[in-house]
Design a protein around this motif. Structure first.
Motif, PDB file in Angstrom:
ATOM      1  N   LYS A   1      96.460  75.797 141.605  1.00  0.00           N
ATOM      2  CA  LYS A   1      95.654  76.638 142.500  1.00  0.00           C
ATOM      3  C   LYS A   1      96.454  77.077 143.725  1.00  0.00           C
ATOM      4  O   LYS A   1      96.338  78.215 144.174  1.00  0.00           O
ATOM      5  N   ARG A   2      97.289  76.210 144.247  1.00  0.00           N
ATOM      6  CA  ARG A   2      98.092  76.574 145.423  1.00  0.00           C
ATOM      7  C   ARG A   2      99.081  77.697 145.088  1.00  0.00           C
ATOM      8  O   ARG A   2      99.415  78.502 145.949  1.00  0.00           O
ATOM      9  N   ASP A   3      99.550  77.742 143.822  1.00  0.00           N
ATOM     10  CA  ASP A   3     100.438  78.834 143.395  1.00  0.00           C
ATOM     11  C   ASP A   3      99.690  80.167 143.473  1.00  0.00           C
ATOM     12  O   ASP A   3     100.254  81.173 143.908  1.00  0.00           O
ATOM     13  N   ILE A   4      98.448  80.167 143.059  1.00  0.00           N
ATOM     14  CA  ILE A   4      97.628  81.382 143.071  1.00  0.00           C
ATOM     15  C   ILE A   4      97.411  81.844 144.508  1.00  0.00           C
ATOM     16  O   ILE A   4      97.498  83.038 144.814  1.00  0.00           O
ATOM     17  N   GLU A   5      97.178  80.899 145.413  1.00  0.00           N
ATOM     18  CA  GLU A   5      97.020  81.240 146.827  1.00  0.00           C
ATOM     19  C   GLU A   5      98.297  81.840 147.404  1.00  0.00           C
ATOM     20  O   GLU A   5      98.237  82.734 148.247  1.00  0.00           O
ATOM     21  N   VAL A   6      99.453  81.370 146.941  1.00  0.00           N
ATOM     22  CA  VAL A   6     100.734  81.911 147.401  1.00  0.00           C
ATOM     23  C   VAL A   6     100.944  83.316 146.834  1.00  0.00           C
ATOM     24  O   VAL A   6     101.364  84.224 147.543  1.00  0.00           O
ATOM     25  N   TYR A   7     100.671  83.509 145.553  1.00  0.00           N
ATOM     26  CA  TYR A   7     100.815  84.828 144.922  1.00  0.00           C
ATOM     27  C   TYR A   7      99.915  85.861 145.583  1.00  0.00           C
ATOM     28  O   TYR A   7     100.316  86.994 145.808  1.00  0.00           O
ATOM     29  N   PHE A   8      98.669  85.465 145.838  1.00  0.00           N
ATOM     30  CA  PHE A   8      97.658  86.412 146.297  1.00  0.00           C
ATOM     31  C   PHE A   8      97.189  86.081 147.713  1.00  0.00           C
ATOM     32  O   PHE A   8      96.101  85.539 147.920  1.00  0.00           O
ATOM     33  N   THR A   9      97.997  86.449 148.686  1.00  0.00           N
ATOM     34  CA  THR A   9      97.610  86.245 150.081  1.00  0.00           C
ATOM     35  C   THR A   9      96.380  87.087 150.429  1.00  0.00           C
ATOM     36  O   THR A   9      95.677  86.787 151.397  1.00  0.00           O
ATOM     37  N   GLU A  10      96.098  88.105 149.627  1.00  0.00           N
ATOM     38  CA  GLU A  10      94.924  88.965 149.824  1.00  0.00           C
ATOM     39  C   GLU A  10      93.616  88.192 149.670  1.00  0.00           C
ATOM     40  O   GLU A  10      92.557  88.676 150.082  1.00  0.00           O
ATOM     41  N   LEU A  11      93.676  87.007 149.098  1.00  0.00           N
ATOM     42  CA  LEU A  11      92.475  86.163 149.010  1.00  0.00           C
ATOM     43  C   LEU A  11      91.848  85.951 150.383  1.00  0.00           C
ATOM     44  O   LEU A  11      90.628  85.802 150.497  1.00  0.00           O
ATOM     45  N   ALA A  12      92.660  85.964 151.427  1.00  0.00           N
ATOM     46  CA  ALA A  12      92.169  85.763 152.795  1.00  0.00           C
ATOM     47  C   ALA A  12      91.204  86.863 153.219  1.00  0.00           C
ATOM     48  O   ALA A  12      90.438  86.679 154.167  1.00  0.00           O
ATOM     49  N   TRP A  13      91.227  88.009 152.535  1.00  0.00           N
ATOM     50  CA  TRP A  13      90.310  89.106 152.857  1.00  0.00           C
ATOM     51  C   TRP A  13      88.883  88.816 152.399  1.00  0.00           C
ATOM     52  O   TRP A  13      87.961  89.519 152.796  1.00  0.00           O
ATOM     53  N   ILE A  14      88.707  87.806 151.553  1.00  0.00           N
ATOM     54  CA  ILE A  14      87.365  87.408 151.108  1.00  0.00           C
ATOM     55  C   ILE A  14      86.825  86.428 152.146  1.00  0.00           C
ATOM     56  O   ILE A  14      87.359  85.327 152.318  1.00  0.00           O
ATOM     57  N   GLN A  15      85.783  86.847 152.853  1.00  0.00           N
ATOM     58  CA  GLN A  15      85.225  86.031 153.929  1.00  0.00           C
ATOM     59  C   GLN A  15      84.488  84.793 153.413  1.00  0.00           C
ATOM     60  O   GLN A  15      84.552  83.731 154.024  1.00  0.00           O
ATOM     61  N   ASP A  16      83.794  84.947 152.284  1.00  0.00           N
ATOM     62  CA  ASP A  16      83.005  83.854 151.698  1.00  0.00           C
ATOM     63  C   ASP A  16      83.957  82.866 151.014  1.00  0.00           C
ATOM     64  O   ASP A  16      84.537  83.166 149.966  1.00  0.00           O
ATOM     65  N   LYS A  17      84.116  81.705 151.629  1.00  0.00           N
ATOM     66  CA  LYS A  17      85.061  80.705 151.123  1.00  0.00           C
ATOM     67  C   LYS A  17      84.709  80.257 149.705  1.00  0.00           C
ATOM     68  O   LYS A  17      85.606  80.026 148.881  1.00  0.00           O
ATOM     69  N   ASN A  18      83.431  80.140 149.411  1.00  0.00           N
ATOM     70  CA  ASN A  18      83.002  79.738 148.077  1.00  0.00           C
ATOM     71  C   ASN A  18      83.433  80.783 147.044  1.00  0.00           C
ATOM     72  O   ASN A  18      83.945  80.440 145.972  1.00  0.00           O
ATOM     73  N   LEU A  19      83.245  82.051 147.355  1.00  0.00           N
ATOM     74  CA  LEU A  19      83.665  83.127 146.452  1.00  0.00           C
ATOM     75  C   LEU A  19      85.185  83.114 146.301  1.00  0.00           C
ATOM     76  O   LEU A  19      85.704  83.251 145.192  1.00  0.00           O
ATOM     77  N   ARG A  20      85.895  82.939 147.400  1.00  0.00           N
ATOM     78  CA  ARG A  20      87.361  82.878 147.354  1.00  0.00           C
ATOM     79  C   ARG A  20      87.826  81.761 146.412  1.00  0.00           C
ATOM     80  O   ARG A  20      88.721  81.957 145.582  1.00  0.00           O
ATOM     81  N   ASN A  21      87.213  80.600 146.523  1.00  0.00           N
ATOM     82  CA  ASN A  21      87.569  79.471 145.658  1.00  0.00           C
ATOM     83  C   ASN A  21      87.253  79.762 144.187  1.00  0.00           C
ATOM     84  O   ASN A  21      88.001  79.355 143.299  1.00  0.00           O
ATOM     85  N   LYS A  22      86.165  80.479 143.946  1.00  0.00           N
ATOM     86  CA  LYS A  22      85.820  80.837 142.563  1.00  0.00           C
ATOM     87  C   LYS A  22      86.829  81.824 141.978  1.00  0.00           C
ATOM     88  O   LYS A  22      87.170  81.744 140.800  1.00  0.00           O
ATOM     89  N   VAL A  23      87.317  82.749 142.800  1.00  0.00           N
ATOM     90  CA  VAL A  23      88.350  83.695 142.347  1.00  0.00           C
ATOM     91  C   VAL A  23      89.605  82.918 141.952  1.00  0.00           C
ATOM     92  O   VAL A  23      90.192  83.164 140.889  1.00  0.00           O
ATOM     93  N   ILE A  24      90.006  81.976 142.776  1.00  0.00           N
ATOM     94  CA  ILE A  24      91.168  81.141 142.471  1.00  0.00           C
ATOM     95  C   ILE A  24      90.928  80.379 141.180  1.00  0.00           C
ATOM     96  O   ILE A  24      91.821  80.300 140.315  1.00  0.00           O
ATOM     97  N   ASN A  25      89.737  79.844 141.017  1.00  0.00           N
ATOM     98  CA  ASN A  25      89.406  79.072 139.822  1.00  0.00           C
ATOM     99  C   ASN A  25      89.469  79.935 138.553  1.00  0.00           C
ATOM    100  O   ASN A  25      89.910  79.466 137.505  1.00  0.00           O
ATOM    101  N   VAL A  26      89.043  81.184 138.644  1.00  0.00           N
ATOM    102  CA  VAL A  26      89.124  82.073 137.478  1.00  0.00           C
ATOM    103  C   VAL A  26      90.585  82.275 137.082  1.00  0.00           C
ATOM    104  O   VAL A  26      90.934  82.183 135.895  1.00  0.00           O
ATOM    105  N   TRP A  27      91.453  82.546 138.056  1.00  0.00           N
ATOM    106  CA  TRP A  27      92.885  82.714 137.756  1.00  0.00           C
ATOM    107  C   TRP A  27      93.463  81.443 137.138  1.00  0.00           C
ATOM    108  O   TRP A  27      94.212  81.501 136.156  1.00  0.00           O
TER     109      TRP A  27
END
Length: 171
Positions: free
Chosen positions: A4-30
């Motif tokens: 999951k940390r690799d996905i966060e590094v690849y996609f710094t744009e995740l920070a544009w998602i304000q809802d932390k729960n949604l952000r975590n779900k996006v990471i989980n899908v990847w």
């Protein structure tokens, strides 16, 4: 194995998602897609198999997300910007199931011979608990969505995706 940390590094744009729960779900899908597709490195997956030298899927996803972000911030209509960014980040995640590495070469997987990435990605996002509006963006982003009544967010992702596809195809 992709973490999951690799996905966060690849996609710094995740920070544009304000809802932390949604952000975590996006990471989980990847993460789930990478695990199911048996990918060890997102940097080895091409954007498309339809033409040579298409570049990397990660780079395409980042370009689309940036385009979508800019369009979303320019429009006057009420848009769900979290869903818009989540949909942009996930629009091609199904390619991790549609493609496979075999004998050192990327090709369509047996799964991908039957199911294209919009359907695979939408199903995966739904299984991982993403909102139906984000699932719709993923399902509707490509030609499969041409018969759907796309939401404004899905329209934006669809057109930004094809802007990048058409430009990359000409190189």
């Amino acid at each position: 194995m992709i973490e999951k940390r690799d996905i966060e590094v690849y996609f710094t744009e995740l920070a544009w998602i304000q809802d932390k729960n949604l952000r975590n779900k996006v990471i989980n899908v990847w993460k789930t897609a990478a695990d199911q597709g048996r990918w060890n490195n997102l940097q080895e997956i091409p954007f498309t198999l339809l033409f040579e030298n298409s570049g990397l899927l990660v780079d395409h996803t980042k370009r689309i997300t940036a385009l979508v972000h800019n369009v979303g911030n320019t429009r006057q209509e009420t848009l769900n910007k979290d869903y818009l960014i989540a949909g942009a980040l996930l629009h091609d995640v199904g390619k991790l199931l549609e493609y496979e590495m075999k004998d050192g070469k990327i090709q369509k997987s047996a799964f991908g011979q039957k199911t294209r990435h919009p359907a695979a990605g939408a199903q995966l996002a739904e299984t991982c608990g993403l909102p139906k509006e984000v699932v719709h963006i993923i399902a509707a982003h490509s030609h499969e969505g041409d018969t759907m009544n796309r939401t404004p967010e899905a329209i934006i992702v669809h057109h930004c995706d094809f802007i990048d596809f058409e430009i990359k195809k000409r190189k």
